[in-house]
Design a protein around this motif. Structure first.
Motif, PDB file in Angstrom:
ATOM      1  N   ARG A  25       0.813  -1.215   0.000  1.00  0.00           N
ATOM      2  CA  ARG A  25       0.000   0.000   0.000  1.00  0.00           C
ATOM      3  C   ARG A  25       0.846   1.265   0.000  1.00  0.00           C
ATOM      4  N   PRO A  27       2.761   4.203  -1.054  1.00  0.00           N
ATOM      5  CA  PRO A  27       2.786   4.824  -2.382  1.00  0.00           C
ATOM      6  C   PRO A  27       4.208   5.067  -2.869  1.00  0.00           C
ATOM      7  N   LYS A  28       4.370   5.008  -4.146  1.00  0.00           N
ATOM      8  CA  LYS A  28       5.648   5.365  -4.754  1.00  0.00           C
ATOM      9  C   LYS A  28       5.805   6.881  -4.699  1.00  0.00           C
ATOM     10  N   LEU A  31       4.276   8.653  -7.624  1.00  0.00           N
ATOM     11  CA  LEU A  31       2.824   8.848  -7.532  1.00  0.00           C
ATOM     12  C   LEU A  31       2.502  10.066  -6.670  1.00  0.00           C
ATOM     13  N   CYS A  32       3.221  10.208  -5.566  1.00  0.00           N
ATOM     14  CA  CYS A  32       2.986  11.346  -4.679  1.00  0.00           C
ATOM     15  C   CYS A  32       3.378  12.653  -5.371  1.00  0.00           C
ATOM     16  N   CYS A  81      -6.558  14.162  -9.489  1.00  0.00           N
ATOM     17  CA  CYS A  81      -6.136  12.907 -10.109  1.00  0.00           C
ATOM     18  C   CYS A  81      -6.555  12.844 -11.578  1.00  0.00           C
ATOM     19  N   GLU A  87      -4.244   4.338  -8.714  1.00  0.00           N
ATOM     20  CA  GLU A  87      -3.515   4.454  -7.451  1.00  0.00           C
ATOM     21  C   GLU A  87      -3.572   5.882  -6.914  1.00  0.00           C
ATOM     22  N   CYS A  88      -3.649   6.861  -7.814  1.00  0.00           N
ATOM     23  CA  CYS A  88      -3.749   8.258  -7.396  1.00  0.00           C
ATOM     24  C   CYS A  88      -5.032   8.479  -6.608  1.00  0.00           C
ATOM     25  N   HIS A  90      -6.792   6.307  -5.035  1.00  0.00           N
ATOM     26  CA  HIS A  90      -6.704   5.576  -3.772  1.00  0.00           C
ATOM     27  C   HIS A  90      -5.859   6.355  -2.758  1.00  0.00           C
ATOM     28  N   LEU A  91      -4.735   6.899  -3.224  1.00  0.00           N
ATOM     29  CA  LEU A  91      -3.851   7.655  -2.333  1.00  0.00           C
ATOM     30  C   LEU A  91      -4.566   8.879  -1.766  1.00  0.00           C
ATOM     31  N   CYS A 120       4.069  14.465   1.089  1.00  0.00           N
ATOM     32  CA  CYS A 120       4.840  13.335   0.556  1.00  0.00           C
ATOM     33  C   CYS A 120       5.979  12.881   1.469  1.00  0.00           C
ATOM     34  N   ALA A 126       6.232   8.903   1.460  1.00  0.00           N
ATOM     35  CA  ALA A 126       6.499   8.285   0.167  1.00  0.00           C
ATOM     36  C   ALA A 126       7.834   8.745  -0.391  1.00  0.00           C
TER      37      ALA A 126
END
Length: 297
Positions: A25, A27-28, A31-32, A81, A87-88, A90-91, A120, A126
């Motif tokens: 879960r 986040p990369k 992505l952040c 997003c 995933e965005c 979801h984050l 972030c 992240a």
């Protein structure tokens, strides 16, 4: 005792599953950063907006400033997003309260840099600050100020991943990229800087200065002259090419190229460099001419 041992094993297994899920879960950083970039776009898009009622002074006196309002945040979040991955969404959904906390309670200046640091680095964890890496944001190899002596990049820099080791740029090697690779020489070397420059094309692996005279050894196809350094060997003197080819010398080597169709042996490109004319051609001045074209003209 056996039951207690089994229960302990089960609990440990479940904890490992939870940890594994948590890792999935997490986040990369990329992505952040995407969320941060879209947050900034939303800030810029709504910069000159207001409540839309036509009387901005009255609205702000009753409803507060639009610049810090919940309405503006909602408008920013609507597109945070946009054109992004699942995933965005979801984050953002998972950390909506954190974003609201930044907007209403943090007291930070609302900017891309402050949002990135708050969201972030500090909250979602992240990413890491510049020139640090890994789960705990350790300093990159060579230090936080100038990792890898500026001659490479830190693996995982700015993320919660990587080894922190230096990946050196071309021409550099060593733990902190402070040595020159083969084919390069040290132009500058001191306590803070190493600058490596490429050797001359004639050098074989190593050199100690720029140019032909800096070579420690010459490559094949070159010969050493004590005054001039490595000099190109003209292989064409030995006539290495097959019949109806001519030799073109190159740096450190040579090429065999086909003669023109008009030629029966040649010394270079084109019908003006024929040793003799091919059958069906005749010499006109310095050129071998196609007899059939000459007659039909």
């Amino acid at each position: 005792m056996k039951i207690a041992s089994c229960l302990s094993t089960v609990v440990t297994f479940l904890l490992l599953i939870d940890i594994s899920k948590a890792k999935k879960r997490a986040p990369k950083c990329s992505l952040c950063k995407e969320v941060t970039k879209n947050f900034q776009k939303g800030m810029e898009r709504t910069m000159k907006s207001n409540f839309g009622g036509g009387n901005t002074d009255w609205e702000e006196s009753r409803l507060g400033s639009y610049a810090d309002s919940e309405i503006r945040l909602v408008e920013i979040m609507e597109n945070i997003c946009q054109d992004a991955s699942k995933e965005c969404h979801h984050l953002v959904e998972e950390n909506e309260e954190i974003i609201e906390d930044f907007w209403f309670k943090s007291g930070l200046q609302k900017s891309e840099e402050s949002f990135f640091e708050f969201f972030c680095i500090n909250m979602v964890k992240a990413c890491c600050p510049k020139n640090s890496y890994g789960p705990t944001c350790k300093e990159c190899t060579g230090g936080i100020e100038r990792p890898c002596r500026g001659n490479g990049r830190c693996d995982g820099e700015g993320t919660r991943e990587g080894s922190g080791k230096c990946k050196c740029s071309a021409g550099y090697k060593g733990k902190t990229c402070d040595e020159c690779s083969d084919g390069y020489f040290e132009e500058v070397k001191n306590d803070t800087d190493t600058i490596c420059k490429v050797c001359h094309i004639s050098c074989k692996n190593k050199c100690n200065a720029y140019g032909r005279q800096g070579c420690e050894e010459c490559k094949d196809g070159w010969t050493y002259n004590k005054d001039l350094g490595c000099q190109d060997i003209d292989e064409c003197f030995s006539e290495p090419c097959e019949k109806n080819q001519y030799c073109a010398n190159t740096q450190g080597s040579y090429e065999c190229l086909n003669c023109n169709d008009a030629c029966n042996g040649c010394s270079g490109s084109g019908p003006e460099n024929c040793n003799q004319c091919s059958e069906g051609f005749f010499l006109n001045g310095t050129l071998c001419i196609d007899a059939r074209r000459w007659l039909s003209a």
